[in-house]
Design an enzyme around this catalytic site. Structure first.
Site, PDB file in Angstrom:
ATOM      1  N   LYS A 115      27.053 -15.939 -24.269  1.00  0.00           N
ATOM      2  CA  LYS A 115      25.993 -15.464 -23.373  1.00  0.00           C
ATOM      3  C   LYS A 115      26.288 -14.079 -22.792  1.00  0.00           C
ATOM      4  O   LYS A 115      25.378 -13.365 -22.396  1.00  0.00           O
ATOM      5  CB  LYS A 115      25.773 -16.474 -22.231  1.00  0.00           C
ATOM      6  CG  LYS A 115      25.042 -17.745 -22.661  1.00  0.00           C
ATOM      7  CD  LYS A 115      24.644 -18.571 -21.438  1.00  0.00           C
ATOM      8  CE  LYS A 115      24.395 -20.028 -21.716  1.00  0.00           C
ATOM      9  NZ  LYS A 115      23.403 -20.376 -22.682  1.00  0.00           N
ATOM     10  N   LYS A 203      23.727 -22.850 -34.814  1.00  0.00           N
ATOM     11  CA  LYS A 203      22.925 -23.914 -34.208  1.00  0.00           C
ATOM     12  C   LYS A 203      21.486 -23.422 -34.010  1.00  0.00           C
ATOM     13  O   LYS A 203      21.253 -22.210 -33.857  1.00  0.00           O
ATOM     14  CB  LYS A 203      23.530 -24.369 -32.877  1.00  0.00           C
ATOM     15  CG  LYS A 203      23.332 -23.420 -31.733  1.00  0.00           C
ATOM     16  CD  LYS A 203      23.635 -24.073 -30.377  1.00  0.00           C
ATOM     17  CE  LYS A 203      23.328 -23.063 -29.274  1.00  0.00           C
ATOM     18  NZ  LYS A 203      23.557 -23.454 -27.940  1.00  0.00           N
ATOM     19  N   LYS A 206      16.631 -21.258 -29.277  1.00  0.00           N
ATOM     20  CA  LYS A 206      15.388 -20.590 -28.885  1.00  0.00           C
ATOM     21  C   LYS A 206      15.525 -19.073 -29.019  1.00  0.00           C
ATOM     22  O   LYS A 206      14.581 -18.367 -29.363  1.00  0.00           O
ATOM     23  CB  LYS A 206      15.095 -20.997 -27.431  1.00  0.00           C
ATOM     24  CG  LYS A 206      14.157 -20.126 -26.664  1.00  0.00           C
ATOM     25  CD  LYS A 206      12.713 -20.396 -27.005  1.00  0.00           C
ATOM     26  CE  LYS A 206      11.830 -19.428 -26.274  1.00  0.00           C
ATOM     27  NZ  LYS A 206      10.662 -18.996 -26.894  1.00  0.00           N
TER      28      LYS A 206
HETATM   29  P1  TYM Z   1      21.053 -26.276 -22.201  1.00  0.00           P
HETATM   30  O1  TYM Z   1      19.885 -26.254 -21.315  1.00  0.00           O
HETATM   31  O2  TYM Z   1      21.505 -25.015 -22.842  1.00  0.00           O
HETATM   32  O3  TYM Z   1      20.803 -27.303 -23.380  1.00  0.00           O
HETATM   33  C1  TYM Z   1      20.279 -28.578 -23.105  1.00  0.00           C
HETATM   34  C2  TYM Z   1      20.861 -29.611 -24.042  1.00  0.00           C
HETATM   35  O4  TYM Z   1      20.423 -29.365 -25.369  1.00  0.00           O
HETATM   36  C3  TYM Z   1      21.550 -29.433 -26.250  1.00  0.00           C
HETATM   37  N1  TYM Z   1      21.290 -28.541 -27.402  1.00  0.00           N
HETATM   38  C4  TYM Z   1      21.458 -28.925 -28.676  1.00  0.00           C
HETATM   39  N2  TYM Z   1      21.863 -30.090 -29.205  1.00  0.00           N
HETATM   40  C5  TYM Z   1      21.906 -30.157 -30.556  1.00  0.00           C
HETATM   41  N3  TYM Z   1      21.571 -29.136 -31.382  1.00  0.00           N
HETATM   42  C6  TYM Z   1      21.160 -27.945 -30.888  1.00  0.00           C
HETATM   43  N4  TYM Z   1      20.818 -26.958 -31.710  1.00  0.00           N
HETATM   44  C7  TYM Z   1      21.093 -27.801 -29.465  1.00  0.00           C
HETATM   45  N5  TYM Z   1      20.724 -26.779 -28.647  1.00  0.00           N
HETATM   46  C8  TYM Z   1      20.859 -27.266 -27.386  1.00  0.00           C
HETATM   47  C9  TYM Z   1      22.711 -28.955 -25.388  1.00  0.00           C
HETATM   48  O5  TYM Z   1      23.934 -29.372 -25.908  1.00  0.00           O
HETATM   49  C10 TYM Z   1      22.388 -29.600 -24.064  1.00  0.00           C
HETATM   50  O6  TYM Z   1      22.875 -30.932 -24.009  1.00  0.00           O
HETATM   51  N6  TYM Z   1      24.786 -26.468 -18.950  1.00  0.00           N
HETATM   52  C11 TYM Z   1      23.761 -27.244 -19.589  1.00  0.00           C
HETATM   53  C12 TYM Z   1      22.823 -27.927 -18.618  1.00  0.00           C
HETATM   54  C13 TYM Z   1      23.539 -28.679 -17.563  1.00  0.00           C
HETATM   55  C14 TYM Z   1      24.097 -29.980 -17.704  1.00  0.00           C
HETATM   56  C15 TYM Z   1      24.674 -30.254 -16.433  1.00  0.00           C
HETATM   57  C16 TYM Z   1      24.136 -30.905 -18.741  1.00  0.00           C
HETATM   58  C17 TYM Z   1      23.786 -28.250 -16.317  1.00  0.00           C
HETATM   59  N7  TYM Z   1      24.480 -29.201 -15.632  1.00  0.00           N
HETATM   60  C18 TYM Z   1      25.340 -31.462 -16.215  1.00  0.00           C
HETATM   61  C19 TYM Z   1      24.791 -32.108 -18.504  1.00  0.00           C
HETATM   62  C20 TYM Z   1      25.385 -32.367 -17.240  1.00  0.00           C
HETATM   63  C21 TYM Z   1      22.949 -26.323 -20.476  1.00  0.00           C
HETATM   64  O7  TYM Z   1      22.874 -25.150 -20.240  1.00  0.00           O
HETATM   65  O8  TYM Z   1      22.270 -26.961 -21.454  1.00  0.00           O
END
Ligand code: TYM
Length: 336
Positions: A115, A203, A206
């Site tokens: 990022k 992966k 978006k």
């Molecule tokens: P974020 O918002 O970037 O992504 C949300 C969830 O989607 C999953 N993900 C994927 N899984 C499989 N294949 C993909 N191509 C793919 N792209 C995204 C991510 O692994 C994620 O589970 N930091 C976290 C949000 C968060 C969180 C938390 C999650 C904040 N606090 C506490 C769990 C517990 C995040 O930015 O996810």
């Protein structure tokens, strides 16, 4: 009661990767366990503002919860839905954990590196985001955190911060289970990483510009099927699950297993020995389109008023639980 917890940032429309890697597994776990476990689903809105937000953050927050409901989440008194910024204890614990986490370990996070890469100046929020994530999890003593593979490092970091804190101050935090056990709890053999359709080494994300590289949850279902038809495969001419040598084909097999809620091994056996990539693409495209059609038609039934009610109850619950844990922490640290 044990707790399952997860959050998805509400920065933009979700990709099929977010949906299959985190949202749908959470809905399935919630429906399976919510009689015996707490299920905490929250919108990490403070995590959203570390980077740009597409459209209106408020609308995105409501859409995020609408998505869980449209995917069949059953509600009961153990399912808690809340917004992170409505529970100030998250930010308060984050600060205390900042004084436990080290620059070295947070700098090593792949997500931080990705990022911040190429940016002239990077905000401190991007650097600190895994520590806030640790606070999100530890406040509720959550053992299970269903997430995609890209977030595994943050679970390990959460475990390390919590163990270090407990060593110093006593057994305050419940340690979330290791990522391997998280995967088993989700019912998978490996962590889920849905790949970019055009460049399956990466992966699905978006932020990738090419339209055909990703399926968005608001895509027209027929258009989504066409994107699957144009997915990159290989020239080996045999259908085999081998992420290393055949990532494109393996990605399609994985997507089909997740979309149809079938064990990956069953999908692999069905196609084993087949050679026509076009047939596989047609089947996966049709399954994705059908899933999107049903999901999108459910969305309209969920109103903002319904979501407001859920937030009201969920935030009352979350503040109660989170403040209890925060007070315990403040006491042992000497702040109270
Ligand atoms: P974020 O918002 O970037 O992504 C949300 C969830 O989607 C999953 N993900 C994927 N899984 C499989 N294949 C993909 N191509 C793919 N792209 C995204 C991510 O692994 C994620 O589970 N930091 C976290 C949000 C968060 C969180 C938390 C999650 C904040 N606090 C506490 C769990 C517990 C995040 O930015 O996810």
């Amino acid at each position: 009661m044990k707790t399952i917890l997860t959050g998805i940032r509400a920065n933009s429309e979700l990709t099929l990767g977010n949906y299959l890697g985190a949202l749908l597994p959470m809905v399935r776990l919630a429906n399976k366990y919510s009689k015996e476990m707490n299920v905490n689903i929250f919108v990490p809105d403070l995590h959203s503002i570390i980077s740009s937000v597409d459209g209106d953050l408020q609308k995105n927050i409501y859409r995020s919860i609408r998505y869980y409901l449209a995917s069949g989440l059953n509600l009961n008194e153990n399912v808690h839905i809340y917004r992170q910024s409505y529970v100030p204890a998250h930010s308060q614990l984050c600060w205390i954990l900042n004084c436990i986490a080290t620059m070295g370990e947070t700098s090593r996070m792949t997500q931080f590196k990705e990022k911040s890469e190429g940016r002239e100046s990077c905000n401190v929020g991007i650097f600190d985001y895994p520590v806030l994530m640790a606070a999100d999890i530890l406040l509720y003593s959550a053992e299970y955190v269903p997430i995609g593979e890209d977030q595994f490092q943050h679970i390990e970091l959460t475990r390390n911060i919590a163990m270090r804190f407990n060593n110093k101050y006593g057994e305050i935090f419940t340690i979330p289970v290791k990522t391997k056990e998280q995967v088993q709890f989700m019912g998978f053999d490996d962590g889920i990483r849905v790949r970019d359709l055009l460049n399956p080494e990466k992966k699905m994300s978006k932020s990738t510009a090419a339209e055909n590289s990703k399926i968005m949850m608001d895509d027209d279902p027929d258009k989504a099927a066409k994107k699957i038809m144009s997915a990159t495969t290989d020239s080996l001419g045999k259908i085999k699950f081998d992420m290393f040598n055949q990532p494109g084909i393996s990605n399609l097999l994985l997507i089909d297993a997740l979309v149809t809620d079938s064990p990956l091994q069953d999908v692999i056996s069905t196609w084993s020995g087949e050679t026509k990539y076009g047939d596989l693409k047609k089947k996966v495209g049709a399954d994705v389109a059908e899933m999107l059609r049903e999901f999108q038609s459910n969305l309209d039934e969920i109103t903002d008023d319904m979501i407001d009610e859920l937030f009201q109850d969920g935030e009352e619950y979350a503040n109660k639980i989170a403040n209890q844990k925060l007070t315990e922490v403040q006491k042992v640290v000497g702040l109270r």
